[in-house]
Design a protein around this motif. Structure first.
Motif, PDB file in Angstrom:
ATOM      1  N   LEU A 147      32.031  13.591  38.029  1.00 14.67           N
ATOM      2  CA  LEU A 147      33.273  13.010  38.530  1.00 14.67           C
ATOM      3  C   LEU A 147      33.525  13.433  39.976  1.00 14.67           C
ATOM      4  O   LEU A 147      33.962  12.621  40.797  1.00 14.67           O
ATOM      5  N   LEU A 148      33.224  14.699  40.301  1.00 18.90           N
ATOM      6  CA  LEU A 148      33.364  15.154  41.688  1.00 18.90           C
ATOM      7  C   LEU A 148      32.510  14.312  42.630  1.00 18.90           C
ATOM      8  O   LEU A 148      32.966  13.928  43.709  1.00 18.90           O
ATOM      9  N   ILE A 149      31.290  14.029  42.222  1.00 17.28           N
ATOM     10  CA  ILE A 149      30.388  13.227  43.054  1.00 17.28           C
ATOM     11  C   ILE A 149      30.964  11.827  43.261  1.00 17.28           C
ATOM     12  O   ILE A 149      30.999  11.313  44.386  1.00 17.28           O
ATOM     13  N   ILE A 150      31.426  11.201  42.184  1.00 18.90           N
ATOM     14  CA  ILE A 150      31.979   9.846  42.269  1.00 18.90           C
ATOM     15  C   ILE A 150      33.222   9.817  43.153  1.00 18.90           C
ATOM     16  O   ILE A 150      33.355   8.964  44.038  1.00 18.90           O
ATOM     17  N   LEU A 151      34.141  10.764  42.915  1.00 20.92           N
ATOM     18  CA  LEU A 151      35.372  10.804  43.719  1.00 20.92           C
ATOM     19  C   LEU A 151      35.060  11.088  45.185  1.00 20.92           C
ATOM     20  O   LEU A 151      35.638  10.475  46.085  1.00 20.92           O
ATOM     21  N   LYS A 152      34.147  12.009  45.430  1.00 20.12           N
ATOM     22  CA  LYS A 152      33.779  12.334  46.808  1.00 20.12           C
ATOM     23  C   LYS A 152      33.220  11.102  47.517  1.00 20.12           C
ATOM     24  O   LYS A 152      33.625  10.782  48.637  1.00 20.12           O
ATOM     25  N   MET A 153      32.302  10.393  46.863  1.00 15.64           N
ATOM     26  CA  MET A 153      31.723   9.192  47.476  1.00 15.64           C
ATOM     27  C   MET A 153      32.799   8.144  47.742  1.00 15.64           C
ATOM     28  O   MET A 153      32.829   7.530  48.808  1.00 15.64           O
ATOM     29  N   PHE A 154      33.686   7.933  46.768  1.00 17.24           N
ATOM     30  CA  PHE A 154      34.743   6.938  46.921  1.00 17.24           C
ATOM     31  C   PHE A 154      35.635   7.260  48.115  1.00 17.24           C
ATOM     32  O   PHE A 154      35.871   6.420  48.981  1.00 17.24           O
ATOM     33  N   PHE A 155      36.146   8.488  48.155  1.00 14.85           N
ATOM     34  CA  PHE A 155      37.077   8.842  49.216  1.00 14.85           C
ATOM     35  C   PHE A 155      36.399   8.949  50.577  1.00 14.85           C
ATOM     36  O   PHE A 155      37.014   8.638  51.597  1.00 14.85           O
ATOM     37  N   GLN A 156      35.140   9.347  50.613  1.00 16.66           N
ATOM     38  CA  GLN A 156      34.429   9.356  51.892  1.00 16.66           C
ATOM     39  C   GLN A 156      34.296   7.932  52.431  1.00 16.66           C
ATOM     40  O   GLN A 156      34.447   7.706  53.629  1.00 16.66           O
ATOM     41  N   ARG A 157      34.030   6.986  51.557  1.00 15.23           N
ATOM     42  CA  ARG A 157      33.947   5.584  51.981  1.00 15.23           C
ATOM     43  C   ARG A 157      35.289   5.065  52.475  1.00 15.23           C
ATOM     44  O   ARG A 157      35.344   4.137  53.274  1.00 15.23           O
ATOM     45  N   MET A 158      36.371   5.670  51.989  1.00 18.11           N
ATOM     46  CA  MET A 158      37.710   5.289  52.434  1.00 18.11           C
ATOM     47  C   MET A 158      38.119   6.044  53.705  1.00 18.11           C
ATOM     48  O   MET A 158      39.235   5.881  54.189  1.00 18.11           O
ATOM     49  N   GLY A 159      37.211   6.864  54.228  1.00 20.78           N
ATOM     50  CA  GLY A 159      37.462   7.545  55.493  1.00 20.78           C
ATOM     51  C   GLY A 159      37.933   8.982  55.386  1.00 20.78           C
ATOM     52  O   GLY A 159      38.273   9.599  56.392  1.00 20.78           O
ATOM     53  N   TRP A 160      37.943   9.555  54.195  1.00 20.64           N
ATOM     54  CA  TRP A 160      38.390  10.930  54.007  1.00 20.64           C
ATOM     55  C   TRP A 160      37.255  11.922  54.231  1.00 20.64           C
ATOM     56  O   TRP A 160      36.106  11.653  53.914  1.00 20.64           O
ATOM     57  N   HIS A 161      37.608  13.092  54.753  1.00 22.96           N
ATOM     58  CA  HIS A 161      36.708  14.242  54.769  1.00 22.96           C
ATOM     59  C   HIS A 161      37.041  15.035  53.509  1.00 22.96           C
ATOM     60  O   HIS A 161      38.208  15.324  53.243  1.00 22.96           O
ATOM     61  N   ILE A 162      36.025  15.398  52.718  1.00 25.29           N
ATOM     62  CA  ILE A 162      36.259  16.008  51.416  1.00 25.29           C
ATOM     63  C   ILE A 162      35.799  17.462  51.387  1.00 25.29           C
ATOM     64  O   ILE A 162      34.696  17.792  51.814  1.00 25.29           O
ATOM     65  N   LEU A 163      36.686  18.313  50.876  1.00 22.22           N
ATOM     66  CA  LEU A 163      36.342  19.682  50.492  1.00 22.22           C
ATOM     67  C   LEU A 163      36.353  19.689  48.980  1.00 22.22           C
ATOM     68  O   LEU A 163      37.264  19.133  48.366  1.00 22.22           O
ATOM     69  N   GLU A 164      35.366  20.299  48.343  1.00 22.26           N
ATOM     70  CA  GLU A 164      35.298  20.225  46.888  1.00 22.26           C
ATOM     71  C   GLU A 164      35.048  21.587  46.261  1.00 22.26           C
ATOM     72  O   GLU A 164      34.398  22.447  46.858  1.00 22.26           O
ATOM     73  N   ALA A 165      35.594  21.744  45.073  1.00 25.27           N
ATOM     74  CA  ALA A 165      35.388  22.956  44.287  1.00 25.27           C
ATOM     75  C   ALA A 165      35.303  22.571  42.821  1.00 25.27           C
ATOM     76  O   ALA A 165      35.945  21.619  42.387  1.00 25.27           O
ATOM     77  N   ASP A 166      34.514  23.331  42.056  1.00 25.73           N
ATOM     78  CA  ASP A 166      34.394  23.017  40.631  1.00 25.73           C
ATOM     79  C   ASP A 166      35.207  23.958  39.744  1.00 25.73           C
ATOM     80  O   ASP A 166      35.085  23.938  38.529  1.00 25.73           O
ATOM     81  N   ASN A 167      36.052  24.779  40.373  1.00 23.28           N
ATOM     82  CA  ASN A 167      36.973  25.614  39.607  1.00 23.28           C
ATOM     83  C   ASN A 167      38.181  25.943  40.478  1.00 23.28           C
ATOM     84  O   ASN A 167      38.134  25.804  41.706  1.00 23.28           O
ATOM     85  N   VAL A 168      39.251  26.370  39.852  1.00 25.02           N
ATOM     86  CA  VAL A 168      40.507  26.607  40.564  1.00 25.02           C
ATOM     87  C   VAL A 168      40.383  27.772  41.543  1.00 25.02           C
ATOM     88  O   VAL A 168      40.901  27.710  42.660  1.00 25.02           O
ATOM     89  N   ASN A 169      39.692  28.838  41.154  1.00 24.36           N
ATOM     90  CA  ASN A 169      39.568  29.979  42.059  1.00 24.36           C
ATOM     91  C   ASN A 169      38.893  29.599  43.375  1.00 24.36           C
ATOM     92  O   ASN A 169      39.341  29.995  44.453  1.00 24.36           O
ATOM     93  N   ASP A 170      37.825  28.795  43.296  1.00 31.97           N
ATOM     94  CA  ASP A 170      37.178  28.328  44.521  1.00 31.97           C
ATOM     95  C   ASP A 170      38.080  27.352  45.272  1.00 31.97           C
ATOM     96  O   ASP A 170      38.082  27.324  46.500  1.00 31.97           O
ATOM     97  N   GLY A 171      38.835  26.547  44.539  1.00 42.57           N
ATOM     98  CA  GLY A 171      39.793  25.641  45.166  1.00 42.57           C
ATOM     99  C   GLY A 171      40.846  26.407  45.957  1.00 42.57           C
ATOM    100  O   GLY A 171      41.208  26.018  47.069  1.00 42.57           O
ATOM    101  N   ILE A 172      41.332  27.502  45.396  1.00 42.34           N
ATOM    102  CA  ILE A 172      42.311  28.332  46.101  1.00 42.34           C
ATOM    103  C   ILE A 172      41.702  28.929  47.361  1.00 42.34           C
ATOM    104  O   ILE A 172      42.349  28.974  48.410  1.00 42.34           O
ATOM    105  N   LYS A 173      40.457  29.364  47.275  1.00 39.87           N
ATOM    106  CA  LYS A 173      39.778  29.910  48.466  1.00 39.87           C
ATOM    107  C   LYS A 173      39.668  28.848  49.560  1.00 39.87           C
ATOM    108  O   LYS A 173      39.918  29.129  50.733  1.00 39.87           O
ATOM    109  N   LEU A 174      39.281  27.625  49.168  1.00 39.71           N
ATOM    110  CA  LEU A 174      39.179  26.546  50.158  1.00 39.71           C
ATOM    111  C   LEU A 174      40.548  26.211  50.739  1.00 39.71           C
ATOM    112  O   LEU A 174      40.678  25.979  51.946  1.00 39.71           O
TER     113      LEU A 174
END
Length: 79
Positions: free
Chosen positions: A19-46
């Protein structure tokens, strides 16, 4: 990030790597720069390292271990 890069930035946090891959591809095509994490702790760090440059956050709610998406949102709101 180059100064000329004015694309909006989104933090995506989800334990489902496909799902991360799909969402990242979708939003990048819409012009977004994406930061991604597969858990909340890494998300908080980002978030902590980039919060001044993040325009939107999309997170899953339930994770198999550790904090939830609600914990991430609470952390963001407290900053």
């Amino acid at each position: 990030m180059a100064k000329s890069d004015v694309r909006p930035r989104m933090l995506l946090v989800d334990d489902d790597k496909n799902l991360l891959i799909i969402l990242k591809m979708f939003f990048q095509r819409m012009g977004w720069h994406i930061l991604e994490a597969d858990n909340v702790n890494d998300g908080i760090k980002l978030w902590t390292a980039n919060h001044r440059r993040i325009d939107a956050v999309m997170t899953d709610f339930c994770f198999p271990e550790g904090p939830t998406g609600l914990d991430l949102v609470t952390h963001i709101q407290m900053r």
